[in-house]
Design a protein around this motif. Structure first.
Motif, mmCIF file in Angstrom:
data_model
loop_
_atom_site.group_PDB
_atom_site.id
_atom_site.type_symbol
_atom_site.label_atom_id
_atom_site.label_comp_id
_atom_site.label_asym_id
_atom_site.label_seq_id
_atom_site.Cartn_x
_atom_site.Cartn_y
_atom_site.Cartn_z
ATOM 1 N N ALA A 27 3.476 -55.550 -18.753
ATOM 2 C CA ALA A 27 3.193 -56.960 -19.045
ATOM 3 C C ALA A 27 4.076 -57.878 -18.203
ATOM 4 O O ALA A 27 3.619 -58.919 -17.703
ATOM 5 C CB ALA A 27 3.397 -57.238 -20.535
ATOM 6 N N GLU A 28 5.342 -57.519 -18.041
ATOM 7 C CA GLU A 28 6.241 -58.344 -17.229
ATOM 8 C C GLU A 28 5.822 -58.302 -15.758
ATOM 9 O O GLU A 28 5.821 -59.334 -15.071
ATOM 10 C CB GLU A 28 7.686 -57.855 -17.372
ATOM 11 N N ARG A 29 5.445 -57.142 -15.270
ATOM 12 C CA ARG A 29 4.984 -57.046 -13.872
ATOM 13 C C ARG A 29 3.723 -57.886 -13.653
ATOM 14 O O ARG A 29 3.610 -58.620 -12.665
ATOM 15 C CB ARG A 29 4.695 -55.585 -13.509
ATOM 16 N N ILE A 50 1.704 -56.330 -6.376
ATOM 17 C CA ILE A 50 1.711 -57.516 -5.519
ATOM 18 C C ILE A 50 0.911 -57.252 -4.251
ATOM 19 O O ILE A 50 0.112 -58.084 -3.805
ATOM 20 C CB ILE A 50 3.157 -57.923 -5.174
ATOM 21 N N CYS A 51 1.116 -56.080 -3.671
ATOM 22 C CA CYS A 51 0.407 -55.720 -2.442
ATOM 23 C C CYS A 51 -1.101 -55.655 -2.687
ATOM 24 O O CYS A 51 -1.895 -56.164 -1.891
ATOM 25 C CB CYS A 51 0.928 -54.371 -1.939
ATOM 26 N N ILE A 93 4.499 -61.585 -13.374
ATOM 27 C CA ILE A 93 5.048 -61.973 -12.072
ATOM 28 C C ILE A 93 3.927 -62.126 -11.051
ATOM 29 O O ILE A 93 3.882 -63.090 -10.282
ATOM 30 C CB ILE A 93 6.086 -60.935 -11.597
ATOM 31 N N ILE A 94 3.007 -61.183 -11.034
ATOM 32 C CA ILE A 94 1.884 -61.236 -10.089
ATOM 33 C C ILE A 94 1.024 -62.467 -10.340
ATOM 34 O O ILE A 94 0.613 -63.166 -9.404
ATOM 35 C CB ILE A 94 1.046 -59.946 -10.180
ATOM 36 N N ASP A 95 0.757 -62.769 -11.622
ATOM 37 C CA ASP A 95 -0.040 -63.954 -11.960
ATOM 38 C C ASP A 95 0.651 -65.237 -11.500
ATOM 39 O O ASP A 95 -0.004 -66.163 -10.979
ATOM 40 C CB ASP A 95 -0.293 -64.009 -13.469
ATOM 41 N N VAL A 96 1.975 -65.313 -11.700
ATOM 42 C CA VAL A 96 2.726 -66.496 -11.267
ATOM 43 C C VAL A 96 2.634 -66.649 -9.754
ATOM 44 O O VAL A 96 2.459 -67.761 -9.234
ATOM 45 C CB VAL A 96 4.200 -66.389 -11.718
ATOM 46 N N ARG A 146 0.272 -69.708 -5.346
ATOM 47 C CA ARG A 146 -0.342 -69.510 -4.025
ATOM 48 C C ARG A 146 0.642 -68.952 -3.002
ATOM 49 O O ARG A 146 0.531 -69.198 -1.802
ATOM 50 C CB ARG A 146 -0.951 -70.816 -3.511
ATOM 51 N N GLU A 147 1.632 -68.222 -3.516
ATOM 52 C CA GLU A 147 2.529 -67.516 -2.603
ATOM 53 C C GLU A 147 1.874 -66.226 -2.113
ATOM 54 O O GLU A 147 2.321 -65.640 -1.120
ATOM 55 C CB GLU A 147 3.879 -67.239 -3.275
#
Length: 413
Positions: A200-202, A255-256, A205-208, A213-214
């Protein structure tokens, strides 16, 4: 027998001449050695890749990888590059190497659009050039490791974005190799406050990162991304345990994948090579500052439905054995750690009984874990529990008692 002044002077002059010759030969050898790689930069114009594939290697030069003291023995990726060079440089007509820190726009290039395709006219020369490519790329990585970033911190995701753009429009395979511990301290992937807790924490981070738009689904389009050294920091920095490294791996794979339009399993790869703590950053006396990413202690709390004991008892319940077996397997993988077992009771017993019962419960768990192959386990009876760590909202009386009547297993580095 004494030596005459003339003979002593002659001997000194001879030694001086020999040393000068050796030094001159060493300088010549270094010059010849460097010349082996000059051909790779002859075609490089610093702006465009060649017609074939392009491999770009990003080298994390932030403080957590370099270390913050002169004796830190920063992380050296040279062996990792050497071991995988043939795979990474396959089909690469162009090679680039850059160091990064806390400013994604400040990529420090030690190799920019070097040719990896032999340019010599004769077959023998081409073969020599072909064999020199891995060594020359390794030298560029070593130079990047010594680079001091202009800005402290680590913006891994930002560096990946810049690198993706720098890969250009190569016609062949585009490959991004990221040599990093994975500990971003700036941008949306800042891990300075991370709990390294769960999926859930990972995902958050990806959603943020997507919302900010990073990253976007086309950030790494058509770019195979390879991550090397996740969780590996310099000796004087906080050290990751296997669970932290696994969490980091899943985070960066996520993230990738989010940066690929239609992610394939070969788009985002974690290598099985391990970089060493070695000579990589010792040459420089300069250091950058960086917020530390502290890895939290791992705690297993056995209460409520997961309770190991019946009320008033220090005998493990049958269901507890299966729970402790699974935990033991995980603890055995925590190399270099020790383990504290805290036993607790609820406040309904007498003080003497509370102390002895909590110790008996801790002893029972310690003995079971030790029997399952876990080493360096200490049992501590803590008596009546105070509070219920991690509880959310108001607890009923029954829930409070269940939480008080628990065992905590803490992993200590």
């Amino acid at each position: 027998m004494t030596t005459s002044p003339v003979r002593r002077l002659a001997t000194a002059l001879l030694l001086s001449t020999l040393m000068a010759g050796l030094l001159s030969a060493c300088g010549l050898a270094d010059s010849l050695d460097k010349a082996k790689c000059d051909w790779m930069s002859e075609r490089a114009d610093g702006t465009s890749p060649g017609p074939a594939g392009h491999t770009l290697i990003l080298v994390d030069a932030s403080a957590s990888v370099r270390g913050t003291t002169h004796r830190s023995g920063g992380v050296d990726h040279s062996d990792a590059v050497g071991e995988k060079a043939a795979d990474w440089l396959k089909d690469a007509g162009t090679v680039s190497v850059a160091a990064f820190g806390g400013d994604a726009r400040d990529l420090r290039w030690s190799a920019r659009n070097w040719s990896a395709t032999p340019l010599a006219d004769d077959e023998g020369g081409q073969e020599r050039q072909r064999k020199s490519v891995p060594e020359c790329v390794g030298r560029a990585v070593a130079d990047a490791q010594k680079t001091v970033p202009a800005r402290g911190g680590s913006d891994i995701l930002g560096a990946m974005r810049e690198a993706s753009a720098a890969l250009g429009s190569a016609e062949g395979p585009r490959r991004l190799i990221v040599l990093t511990d994975g500990l971003s301290t700036t941008g949306c992937a800042d891990l300075t406050q991370a709990r390294f807790a769960d999926k859930a924490e990972r995902d958050a981070i990806i959603d943020v990162c997507l919302d900010a738009r990073e990253i976007a689904p086309d950030t790494l389009a058509s770019v195979q991304t390879v991550l090397v050294g996740l969780g590996r920091t310099a000796r004087d920095e906080p050290q990751a345990m296997p669970a932290h490294t696994e969490w980091l791996g899943e985070l960066w794979k996520g993230i990738c994948a989010a940066a690929h339009p239609q992610p394939d399993r070969d788009d985002c790869v974690l290598t099985d090579v391990t970089p060493t703590n070695s000579r990589g950053t010792e040459a420089s006396t300069k250091r950058t500052s960086e917020p530390k990413v502290d890895f939290p202690q791992r705690v297993y709390r056995m209460a409520g439905l997961r309770a190991l004991f019946d009320p008033g008892s220090a005998e493990l319940r049958p269901a507890a054995i299966a729970q402790l077996t699974k935990i033991a397997v995980e603890l055995r993988a925590e190399k270099g750690a020790r383990f504290l077992v805290y036993g607790y009771v609820d406040p309904r017993g007498g003080s003497a009984n509370n102390r002895s019962l909590s110790q008996a419960r801790a002893d029972a768990v310690r003995d079971e874990l030790t029997g399952l192959g876990v080493r360096d386990v200490t049992a501590l009876g803590k008596g009546v529990a105070v509070g219920c760590p991690g509880a959310r909202g108001e607890l009923t009386t029954k829930q409070k008692l269940q939480c008080d009547r628990r065992v905590d297993i803490r992993v200590v580095r």
